[in-house]
Design a protein around this motif. Sequence first.
Motif: not given
Length: 310
Positions: A103-124
Amino acid sequence: MINQQPSNEFSIFVRTVAPMVSSQHEAMHRLFQHDPGTFARAFRALHLPFPDPTEVILLSTDLTEPTPVERRADTILRIETATGPFLLLVEAQSKEDATRPPAWAYYLSHLYAKYTLPVVLLVVCQDKTTAEWATGPLRIGMEQWPSLIVCPLILGPHNVPSITDIDTAKSDIPLATLSAITHAKDPDVNAILRTLAAALRSIGDHREHAIFAELTEQGLANSPALKYWRTLMTMDLSFFRSETSNALRAEGGVATRAKCVVEILELREVHVPDDARERILACRDSDTLDRWFKRLLTIATVDELFIDQS
């Protein structure tokens, strides 16, 4: 300040994960929504120099593709900094879950493809075992050649400082709140909560006080620390929506406050003899109760509570 409008620039994505959204997960992402700069400050001590935000925009959380599969985030923020924009994806994770890396991989890939901006994943996380698992790297693909590697940043009891110094807490209330939430299961959490409660009382803005008191209550979820926090909050009823404040308003008056004096002393493991207990519970003078409440977190014996009374 958060502006609610779409953008094609760098963003921060905040998501909490649970079969049903719990108050704990809600508090995690609401904290970062309310003060996105908490992210940068939390990692500065770990020598990861994320820049402070200069602007934050709340983006759409709907990641649904034109297929029957729905993907919905809790919060997506676009953060501008002096060195450029980026996206932050925040997950609150309570236990190891093999379904999360895909799921995280999907979110990261989707956001990068949609916004063409770097994406950082933070897990709390709230425990070290979950934090160690989430640290990864989480590999997707063949063992000998993974096609995608997810490397989250982790905030948890192992690297978020235990803030028990009042000046430190006053200087950064959001970080002190994060400290309380991530250390909810630690033995020293009561000291963190006492410090945070004292820091909140120093805030002149009652709305800000209310927000962080409520976020802390939600973030503590059903941990044993929750009862202690609710008792501390009986000293100041300016916060809103919590079960504690509603209950106190319903019960009303000095009788409830007198009972809270006894409960706080017991939580602090201050011995309360029967005669002292009866004296406290019988008190109906608001001024006297106010004096007692101001002493509750510092006295070592119950006699100190009555020091100015014959």
